[in-house]
Design an enzyme around this catalytic site. Structure first.
Site, short mmCIF file in Angstrom:
data_model
loop_
_atom_site.label_atom_id
_atom_site.label_comp_id
_atom_site.label_asym_id
_atom_site.label_seq_id
_atom_site.Cartn_x
_atom_site.Cartn_y
_atom_site.Cartn_z
N TYR A 131 -0.90 67.76 11.18
CA TYR A 131 0.30 67.03 10.79
C TYR A 131 1.27 66.76 11.92
CZ TYR A 131 -1.49 67.61 6.14
OH TYR A 131 -2.30 67.55 5.03
N PHE A 423 4.18 74.69 -2.79
CA PHE A 423 4.13 73.54 -3.70
C PHE A 423 2.93 72.68 -3.38
CE2 PHE A 423 7.06 72.69 -0.18
CZ PHE A 423 6.56 71.54 0.36
#
Length: 423
Positions: A131, A423
């Site tokens: 990322y 999450f």
């Protein structure tokens, strides 16, 4: 104008439909190794999924990967709680990697985040190296800690006029609303914490029997003010029974510990470290500056382990910098580079009069005083990674003497940022 980051011509990116969720999620499970989640876990994630923020990458009519986002609000230095995109459920089938699918998903997603007016995107990374090329920098860390029962004590500090405490076991679900109210009061105090929107209060109570790994059902102890019954803190945990040579050798797995004061926090940890028939207590996700490190009678007996946690991506640099608070006055010109979201590239002047005072971040033609890329800026944003440390790593260039130290002090946070749950 955005960078050309299209996938191969045979792949397309589109919004998911609600009817496709089960198959889409199944493809993501395959992308992460093929192990299926427990039915209770899968059902909750389906309910929490925001379909209008869920993307599918397809080859023809077949879904071969996807990405999603949650509409969060996250605390930042200074106490503001800002709209934040929580990037999640990102994966591509192993048969379709190295074909530009992930880059196309990130392109579509960040364009959508920008269009929604969210200045910040965050994620937790299964593979952090992936990322960075999309502008995400590690912005907070977490600590896993194991403490041996009987070798570490947690004295409860004496506080003048502190309320008398009563510890009480309670049903986790029944106590949930009161615990959520207490949690919500703590969110603005520490950067990186997430407000829990309706439905998210179920996540800390998720207790699928198939995921317990031999532990008990989730248990909950409440710390209440004696007399009034006012909730002052709580801990959620599970116990694993074990015996070695007829001696108790159980373990405690701590999920949450939240409290309104040092006295209450210490009392909860003293309880956890005193549970009968156990020999160790493990918490997998605590802040790196957790008070337990300083409450423990013998910190050498603790076994802390540092892990990366939240990765931060500034989607709108000017808005993100203008909306957080600063520990000291600052006036600095930043030269920011952002290859993936070039609208952020350029020079801006960041000015703040200090805590609780006015802040602005605007484009400027003045000479740059610090130069850095958006990934480094994301790392520093929540105050847990200092600009000075990034400078020492060659990630920030000082173009005016003294500018790095001044900016680093201003970006700092009294408390380390922390993501309480995934999450």
């Amino acid at each position: 104008m955005t960078a050309d980051t299209s996938a191969s011509s045979s792949l397309t990116v589109r919004l998911l439909t609600a009817e496709e969720w089960d198959g889409w999620y199944g493809k993501l499970e395959i992308a992460f190794g093929g192990e299926q989640e427990q039915p209770e876990e899968r059902a909750l994630w389906q309910e929490l999924t925001e379909i209008d923020r869920s993307l599918a990458v397809c080859e023809g009519d077949e879904i071969v990967g996807g990405a999603g986002a949650f509409s969060f609000r996250m605390s930042v230095p200074g106490g503001a709680v800002l709209p934040t995109a929580g990037v999640t459920m990102v994966g591509v089938l192993p048969t379709h990697r190295r074909r530009g699918a992930l880059t196309a998903l990130m392109r579509r997603q960040l364009d959508d985040v920008r269009a929604r007016g969210e200045a910040i995107a965050v994620l937790t990374a299964s593979e952090p190296a992936i990322y960075g090329r999309y502008g995400y920098g590690v912005g907070s860390w977490r600590m896993a800690v194991t403490a041996p029962r009987g070798r570490v004590a947690v004295p409860v500090p004496v506080e003048a006029e502190a309320p008398e405490l009563r510890l009480r076991l309670a049903d986790p679900a029944g106590a949930g609303p009161a615990c959520e109210e207490l949690y919500a009061s703590l969110v603005p105090r520490r950067p990186g914490m997430l407000e829990r929107r309706p439905g998210w209060e179920r996540l800390p109570l998720l207790d699928a029997p198939g995921s317990r790994a031999g532990h008990s059902a989730l248990q909950c102890v409440l710390a209440e003010e004696r007399g009034s019954g006012r909730l002052l803190g709580y801990a959620r945990y599970a116990v694993k029974d074990a015996w070695v040579n007829n001696n108790a050798a159980g373990s405690v797995r701590v999920r949450d510990v939240d409290a309104v004061s040092p006295q209450v926090y210490a009392a909860l940890w003293s309880y956890l470290l005193g549970l009968d028939l156990t020999e160790r207590v493990t918490a997998g996700n605590r802040p790196v500056d957790d008070p337990l490190l300083y409450l423990a009678s013998d910190p050498r007996r603790l076994e802390p382990r540092l892990e990366d946690s939240l990765f931060v991506r500034l989607v709108d640099v000017d808005a993100a910098l203008a909306q957080r608070g600063y520990a000291t006055p600052v006036d600095v010109v930043l030269e920011v580079t952002d290859e993936f979201c070039p609208w952020n590239t350029g020079r801006r002047r960041l000015r703040s009069d200090g805590p609780g005072k006015g802040t602005s971040c605007e484009r400027t033609d003045r000479p740059a005083e610090l130069a850095l890329d958006v990934r480094a800026l994301g790392s520093a944003y929540l105050g847990g990674v200092t600009l000075a440390a990034l400078g020492a790593a060659g990630r920030v260039a000082e173009l005016r003497e003294g500018a790095l130290a001044d900016a680093s002090r201003a970006f700092a946070s009294d408390l380390a940022p922390w993501l309480p749950h995934g999450f």
